[in-house]
Design a protein around this motif. Structure first.
Motif, PDB file in Angstrom:
ATOM      1  N   SER A   1     -20.388  49.173 -35.981  1.00 33.52           N
ATOM      2  CA  SER A   1     -21.813  49.205 -36.306  1.00 33.52           C
ATOM      3  C   SER A   1     -22.593  48.352 -35.321  1.00 33.52           C
ATOM      4  CB  SER A   1     -22.044  48.698 -37.740  1.00 33.52           C
ATOM      5  OG  SER A   1     -23.424  48.621 -38.019  1.00 33.52           O
ATOM      6  N   PRO A   2     -23.296  48.970 -34.349  1.00 33.93           N
ATOM      7  CA  PRO A   2     -24.132  48.187 -33.437  1.00 33.93           C
ATOM      8  C   PRO A   2     -25.210  47.400 -34.173  1.00 33.93           C
ATOM      9  CG  PRO A   2     -23.868  50.452 -32.661  1.00 33.93           C
ATOM     10  CD  PRO A   2     -23.322  50.396 -34.048  1.00 33.93           C
ATOM     11  N   ARG A   3     -25.691  47.954 -35.286  1.00 32.38           N
ATOM     12  CA  ARG A   3     -26.730  47.267 -36.048  1.00 32.38           C
ATOM     13  C   ARG A   3     -26.225  45.935 -36.589  1.00 32.38           C
ATOM     14  NH1 ARG A   3     -29.288  50.632 -40.797  1.00 32.38           N
ATOM     15  NH2 ARG A   3     -27.061  50.860 -41.268  1.00 32.38           N
ATOM     16  N   ARG A   4     -24.977  45.896 -37.062  1.00 30.29           N
ATOM     17  CA  ARG A   4     -24.439  44.646 -37.596  1.00 30.29           C
ATOM     18  C   ARG A   4     -24.239  43.625 -36.482  1.00 30.29           C
ATOM     19  NH1 ARG A   4     -20.098  47.871 -41.047  1.00 30.29           N
ATOM     20  NH2 ARG A   4     -21.475  48.735 -42.623  1.00 30.29           N
ATOM     21  N   VAL A   5     -23.820  44.096 -35.321  1.00 25.05           N
ATOM     22  CA  VAL A   5     -23.656  43.162 -34.199  1.00 25.05           C
ATOM     23  C   VAL A   5     -25.005  42.564 -33.819  1.00 25.05           C
ATOM     24  CG1 VAL A   5     -22.932  42.925 -31.796  1.00 25.05           C
ATOM     25  CG2 VAL A   5     -21.636  44.409 -33.349  1.00 25.05           C
ATOM     26  N   LEU A   6     -26.010  43.411 -33.689  1.00 22.58           N
ATOM     27  CA  LEU A   6     -27.340  42.934 -33.325  1.00 22.58           C
ATOM     28  C   LEU A   6     -27.899  41.999 -34.404  1.00 22.58           C
ATOM     29  CD1 LEU A   6     -29.490  43.214 -31.131  1.00 22.58           C
ATOM     30  CD2 LEU A   6     -30.456  45.135 -32.414  1.00 22.58           C
ATOM     31  N   TRP A   7     -27.713  42.379 -35.657  1.00 23.82           N
ATOM     32  CA  TRP A   7     -28.188  41.557 -36.769  1.00 23.82           C
ATOM     33  C   TRP A   7     -27.481  40.197 -36.772  1.00 23.82           C
ATOM     34  CZ3 TRP A   7     -32.008  41.524 -40.266  1.00 23.82           C
ATOM     35  CH2 TRP A   7     -31.861  40.737 -41.418  1.00 23.82           C
ATOM     36  N   THR A   8     -26.190  40.204 -36.495  1.00 17.08           N
ATOM     37  CA  THR A   8     -25.446  38.940 -36.459  1.00 17.08           C
ATOM     38  C   THR A   8     -25.947  38.057 -35.321  1.00 17.08           C
ATOM     39  OG1 THR A   8     -23.480  40.062 -37.352  1.00 17.08           O
ATOM     40  CG2 THR A   8     -23.140  37.925 -36.286  1.00 17.08           C
ATOM     41  N   GLY A   9     -26.165  38.651 -34.142  1.00 16.18           N
ATOM     42  CA  GLY A   9     -26.656  37.871 -33.013  1.00 16.18           C
ATOM     43  C   GLY A   9     -28.018  37.258 -33.279  1.00 16.18           C
ATOM     44  N   VAL A  10     -28.923  38.046 -33.862  1.00 15.44           N
ATOM     45  CA  VAL A  10     -30.254  37.529 -34.179  1.00 15.44           C
ATOM     46  C   VAL A  10     -30.151  36.426 -35.235  1.00 15.44           C
ATOM     47  CG1 VAL A  10     -32.494  38.118 -35.175  1.00 15.44           C
ATOM     48  CG2 VAL A  10     -31.411  39.667 -33.532  1.00 15.44           C
ATOM     49  N   SER A  11     -29.287  36.622 -36.238  1.00 14.59           N
ATOM     50  CA  SER A  11     -29.111  35.604 -37.278  1.00 14.59           C
ATOM     51  C   SER A  11     -28.588  34.308 -36.675  1.00 14.59           C
ATOM     52  CB  SER A  11     -28.146  36.117 -38.353  1.00 14.59           C
ATOM     53  OG  SER A  11     -28.651  37.280 -38.978  1.00 14.59           O
ATOM     54  N   ILE A  12     -27.652  34.401 -35.739  1.00 20.44           N
ATOM     55  CA  ILE A  12     -27.113  33.199 -35.095  1.00 20.44           C
ATOM     56  C   ILE A  12     -28.207  32.464 -34.336  1.00 20.44           C
ATOM     57  CG2 ILE A  12     -25.569  32.390 -33.270  1.00 20.44           C
ATOM     58  CD1 ILE A  12     -23.609  34.583 -34.136  1.00 20.44           C
ATOM     59  N   ILE A  13     -28.977  33.200 -33.550  1.00 17.78           N
ATOM     60  CA  ILE A  13     -30.040  32.575 -32.755  1.00 17.78           C
ATOM     61  C   ILE A  13     -31.049  31.866 -33.658  1.00 17.78           C
ATOM     62  CG2 ILE A  13     -31.995  33.070 -31.242  1.00 17.78           C
ATOM     63  CD1 ILE A  13     -30.287  35.276 -29.968  1.00 17.78           C
ATOM     64  N   VAL A  14     -31.479  32.534 -34.725  1.00 19.50           N
ATOM     65  CA  VAL A  14     -32.509  31.969 -35.596  1.00 19.50           C
ATOM     66  C   VAL A  14     -31.963  30.777 -36.391  1.00 19.50           C
ATOM     67  CG1 VAL A  14     -34.009  32.418 -37.573  1.00 19.50           C
ATOM     68  CG2 VAL A  14     -33.783  34.126 -35.750  1.00 19.50           C
ATOM     69  N   ILE A  15     -30.841  30.965 -37.067  1.00 18.41           N
ATOM     70  CA  ILE A  15     -30.332  29.914 -37.948  1.00 18.41           C
ATOM     71  C   ILE A  15     -29.828  28.718 -37.148  1.00 18.41           C
ATOM     72  CG2 ILE A  15     -28.551  29.380 -39.668  1.00 18.41           C
ATOM     73  CD1 ILE A  15     -28.820  32.250 -40.673  1.00 18.41           C
TER      74      ILE A  15
ATOM     75  N   LEU B   1     -17.672  33.581 -33.182  1.00 11.85           N
ATOM     76  CA  LEU B   1     -16.615  34.408 -33.753  1.00 11.85           C
ATOM     77  C   LEU B   1     -17.174  35.451 -34.725  1.00 11.85           C
ATOM     78  CD1 LEU B   1     -13.814  31.764 -34.461  1.00 11.85           C
ATOM     79  CD2 LEU B   1     -13.929  33.424 -32.592  1.00 11.85           C
ATOM     80  N   LEU B   2     -18.312  35.152 -35.325  1.00 16.72           N
ATOM     81  CA  LEU B   2     -18.943  36.115 -36.240  1.00 16.72           C
ATOM     82  C   LEU B   2     -19.377  37.371 -35.499  1.00 16.72           C
ATOM     83  CD1 LEU B   2     -21.095  33.623 -38.347  1.00 16.72           C
ATOM     84  CD2 LEU B   2     -18.943  34.711 -38.999  1.00 16.72           C
ATOM     85  N   LEU B   3     -19.752  37.208 -34.235  1.00 15.47           N
ATOM     86  CA  LEU B   3     -20.085  38.395 -33.435  1.00 15.47           C
ATOM     87  C   LEU B   3     -18.849  39.261 -33.224  1.00 15.47           C
ATOM     88  CD1 LEU B   3     -22.520  37.024 -30.700  1.00 15.47           C
ATOM     89  CD2 LEU B   3     -23.014  38.807 -32.380  1.00 15.47           C
ATOM     90  N   GLY B   4     -17.725  38.600 -32.977  1.00 20.95           N
ATOM     91  CA  GLY B   4     -16.493  39.367 -32.814  1.00 20.95           C
ATOM     92  C   GLY B   4     -16.121  40.118 -34.068  1.00 20.95           C
ATOM     93  N   GLU B   5     -16.326  39.486 -35.229  1.00 26.36           N
ATOM     94  CA  GLU B   5     -16.030  40.174 -36.483  1.00 26.36           C
ATOM     95  C   GLU B   5     -16.949  41.376 -36.679  1.00 26.36           C
ATOM     96  OE1 GLU B   5     -16.278  39.470 -41.306  1.00 26.36           O
ATOM     97  OE2 GLU B   5     -16.547  37.775 -39.947  1.00 26.36           O
ATOM     98  N   ALA B   6     -18.232  41.194 -36.376  1.00 29.00           N
ATOM     99  CA  ALA B   6     -19.179  42.314 -36.529  1.00 29.00           C
ATOM    100  C   ALA B   6     -18.831  43.469 -35.606  1.00 29.00           C
ATOM    101  CB  ALA B   6     -20.601  41.823 -36.256  1.00 29.00           C
ATOM    102  N   ALA B   7     -18.269  43.166 -34.436  1.00 31.40           N
ATOM    103  CA  ALA B   7     -17.937  44.231 -33.488  1.00 31.40           C
ATOM    104  C   ALA B   7     -16.800  45.111 -33.981  1.00 31.40           C
ATOM    105  CB  ALA B   7     -17.568  43.621 -32.135  1.00 31.40           C
TER     106      ALA B   7
END
Length: 444
Positions: free
Chosen positions: A119-133, A109-115
């Motif tokens: 800001s494509p950068r926030r979406v990408l940053w959120t996706g990377v953060s999800i994968i790592v954390i 759901l955090l990806l949906g919020e970022a979308a």
């Protein structure tokens, strides 16, 4: 673009707030008391992590703050999924079972919020953060001493299908297959959302750029021409057509004598002020500024599109133009400058409208005898007396007797270059001495 991003952040915060309320109600109904207090604390923390960057969205480091809080968001949701509540609140299942449910979807759901933030950068940053954390969380549970792993069981000997099935149902068992699936799904979802937001952003930028171009174009051509060009496209605009159009010519009376003592800079400023005031009046009445003619201009009504009330618009514009110039003239007289008067001629009839010019430069204009007559009427003000002359054709086409009453006299005139006379109506006062020295302008 900055304004759109700020609006997106605000919308995303309200979406987060809605999601918190929905999930909280769901947890209250699903989770028994008092364990729901534990998850309520997470919900409140998640609210704070959204509220703080929302309040700081206009800060000069607002983007860095938002990116930092995205990491905290992912960490908080991951902790809420993987960390079991205290033993006193119930739920004494092994921690490994917390990887068995579908709660990972809450992280997405955090990806949906970022979308929502453009800001494509926030979406990408959120996706990377999800994968790592999330991977850190999964491997933390996977590495616990009491975790049952497929590789450990396989090292002890070959596993039969029954043994694998039995192992997978044990509470402490953790399989990395689900984690692989989550990584792939999150990566693809992040990529798709990033591309979607990027395309939306490009579309918004194109619209902004098109509006900027249209606004700049409107400074060089009439705003309605610029609007027609941007909405219809250059290839579909300006095809020759014949329609009834009202034509207005206006000119500063005695401009040559007026500027004899003025410097070029002051003459330029005078013309500029006259054009700004005149064009504003024309546009208020829905007219098209066809062209500037030195110290005068030509305006049309009904040339861009059909305007049944075009003659009435032209007459209303002519009278308001006279009033505007009179107000301006009084202000000039108050500071010791020479007063100004403007002569106006208005006519109405069938003309051909369309683009004229060559391949490199074209001009949207009107052509026909009506244009010449309107120009001659403006010139005739110096001989007839009166600063506003309208033809009988225009008064009749306006279809309102009130217009005829606004003119002080009527007469037949013989216009220069024409064999037949024309009935015209005259308004305003006669020109003052010295204002008739301007030679007639050639209009055809």
């Amino acid at each position: 673009m900055r304004r759109a991003e700020l609006e997106g952040l605000q919308f995303a915060f309200y979406a987060r707030l809605t999601a918190i309320i929905v999930v909280s109600v769901w947890l209250i109904w699903l989770v028994p008391w008092p364990r729901d207090l534990y998850y309520g604390a997470y919900a409140f923390g998640f609210f704070l992590l959204g509220y703080i960057p929302y309040r700081l969205r206009r800060h000069r480091h607002g983007e860095a703050i938002k990116l930092g809080f995205i990491v905290l968001d992912v960490a908080l949701v991951t902790a809420a999924i993987l960390v079991p509540p205290p033993a006193g609140l119930g739920g004494d299942w092994p921690i490994q079972t917390r990887l068995r449910g579908q709660e990972f979807l809450y992280v997405l759901l955090l990806l949906g919020e970022a979308a929502l933030t453009y800001s494509p950068r926030r979406v990408l940053w959120t996706g990377v953060s999800i994968i790592v954390i999330w991977s850190v969380g999964v491997f933390t549970v996977y590495s616990l001493p009491d975790t049952l792993r497929f590789n450990d069981a396989a090292a002890e000997g070959a596993l039969t299908s029954a043994a694998v099935l039995d192992l997978s149902f044990k509470p402490a068992f953790v399989s990395l297959t689900a984690w692989y699936t989550q990584l792939v799904a999150t990566s693809l979802f992040t990529l798709l959302l990033t591309l979607t937001v990027w395309r939306s952003r490009r579309t918004l930028l194109n619209q902004v750029e098109a509006e900027v171009v249209r606004a700049d174009l409107a400074r060089y051509v009439s705003p309605d021409v610029a609007e027609a060009l941007s909405s219809r496209g250059a290839t579909a605009f300006g095809e020759p057509a014949t329609r009834i159009v009202a034509i207005l010519f206006a000119d500063i009376v005695g401009f040559t004598k007026l500027t004899e003592t003025l410097s070029p800079e002051r003459t330029f400023a005078l013309l500029r002020s006259f054009q700004e005031r005149s064009s504003a009046v024309v546009f208020r009445h829905g007219g098209t500024l066809d062209k500037y003619l030195g110290d005068g201009f030509m305006a049309t009504f009904g040339s861009i599109g059909l305007q049944p009330d075009a003659p009435a618009r032209a007459l209303a514009c002519a009278f308001e133009l006279q009033e505007e110039i009179e107000r301006w003239s009084r202000k000039r007289s108050g500071r010791g400058a020479d007063p100004l008067r403007v002569s106006v001629g208005v006519h109405c009839g069938p003309v051909t409208v369309g683009n004229l010019g060559g391949r490199e430069r074209i001009e949207f204009t009107v052509v026909g005898d009506v244009v010449n007559v309107a120009s001659r009427l403006e010139e005739a003000t110096r001989e007839i007396g009166g600063s506003l002359i309208a033809s009988e054709d225009c008064i009749r086409a306006a279809a309102d007797p009130a217009w005829r009453a606004r003119f002080r006299s009527s007469r037949h005139v013989q216009l220069r270059g024409r064999q037949q006379g024309l009935l015209v109506h005259i308004a305003s006062s006669s020109p003052s001495p010295g204002e008739t020295d301007r030679p007639a302008r050639k209009s055809d």
